[in-house]
Design a protein around this motif. Structure first.
Motif, short mmCIF file in Angstrom:
data_model
loop_
_atom_site.label_atom_id
_atom_site.label_comp_id
_atom_site.label_asym_id
_atom_site.label_seq_id
_atom_site.Cartn_x
_atom_site.Cartn_y
_atom_site.Cartn_z
N GLN A 4 -5.87 2.05 9.58
CA GLN A 4 -4.86 2.34 8.56
C GLN A 4 -3.59 2.87 9.20
OE1 GLN A 4 -6.03 5.13 5.56
NE2 GLN A 4 -4.11 4.94 4.45
N GLN A 14 0.05 1.04 9.03
CA GLN A 14 1.25 1.67 8.47
C GLN A 14 2.37 1.69 9.50
OE1 GLN A 14 -0.30 5.41 7.16
NE2 GLN A 14 -0.90 4.62 5.16
N GLN A 20 3.84 -1.72 9.48
CA GLN A 20 4.68 -1.93 8.30
C GLN A 20 6.04 -1.23 8.47
OE1 GLN A 20 4.21 -3.91 5.68
NE2 GLN A 20 2.29 -4.61 6.58
N ARG A 21 6.02 -0.01 9.04
CA ARG A 21 7.29 0.69 9.27
C ARG A 21 8.16 -0.08 10.25
NH1 ARG A 21 3.92 5.30 9.18
NH2 ARG A 21 3.70 5.18 11.43
#
Length: 171
Positions: free
Chosen positions: A123, A127, A130-131
């Motif tokens: 996870q 993330q 994605q950033r």
């Protein structure tokens, strides 16, 4: 000259500063105020920088090293099991019989621990990805907007009805 200054109560070296010092009683010296503001802001920024700068100690390095071990150890351990099964099948069979004796609840517990460890890591990595994607998209969008702005400045990419009407009147 010295006698007149002493009679008037003005010290010789400070005679020119008396007017300025008198005014500063009623109005702040702007230059000194700006210097105080600058020093205050610099001190605040230094405090924030000290607060948020990571302090890496030897303990942090050891823990980071330990956090990097589980996946390689699991992968190498699994490969080692296959090698040991081929090298010594009797030894491997004995170990597998011992594993079969482990209670099911302990297997569930071990599965949960491993799942939470790798799930949380997955996870976090997702993330971070994605950033990075969002930052790249923003950067590309800004570059495209800048490029379109340069094209529009070079030639009229968007029609301006008011300008066209004015140009028709002038012809």
């Amino acid at each position: 000259m010295g006698m007149i200054d002493r009679l008037l109560g003005l010290p010789l070296g400070r005679g020119a500063n008396v007017l300025r010092e008198t005014i500063e009683v009623f109005r702040e010296n702007t230059e000194a105020g700006a210097l105080r503001d600058h020093e205050g802001r610099a001190a605040a920024l230094a405090q924030f920088a000290a607060e948020f700068t990571p302090r890496r100690t030897g303990f942090d390095s050891v823990i980071d090293g330990l956090n990097r071990l589980p996946r390689p150890l699991l992968a190498l351990g699994t490969i080692g099991l296959f090698v040991s099964a081929m090298v010594s099948p009797a030894w491997f069979a004995t170990r597998m019989e011992a594993l079969a004796a482990v209670p099911e609840a302990l297997w569930w517990l071990m599965g949960a621990v491993i799942s939470f460890y790798f799930g949380a890591r997955h996870q976090w990595q997702g993330q971070a990805f994605q950033r990075d994607l969002a930052a790249s998209a923003l950067r590309l969008g800004l570059q495209a907007r800048d490029a379109a702005g340069e094209d529009a400045a070079g030639e009229d990419a968007t029609p301006n009805p008011a300008l066209e009407a004015w140009q028709r009147q002038r012809r």
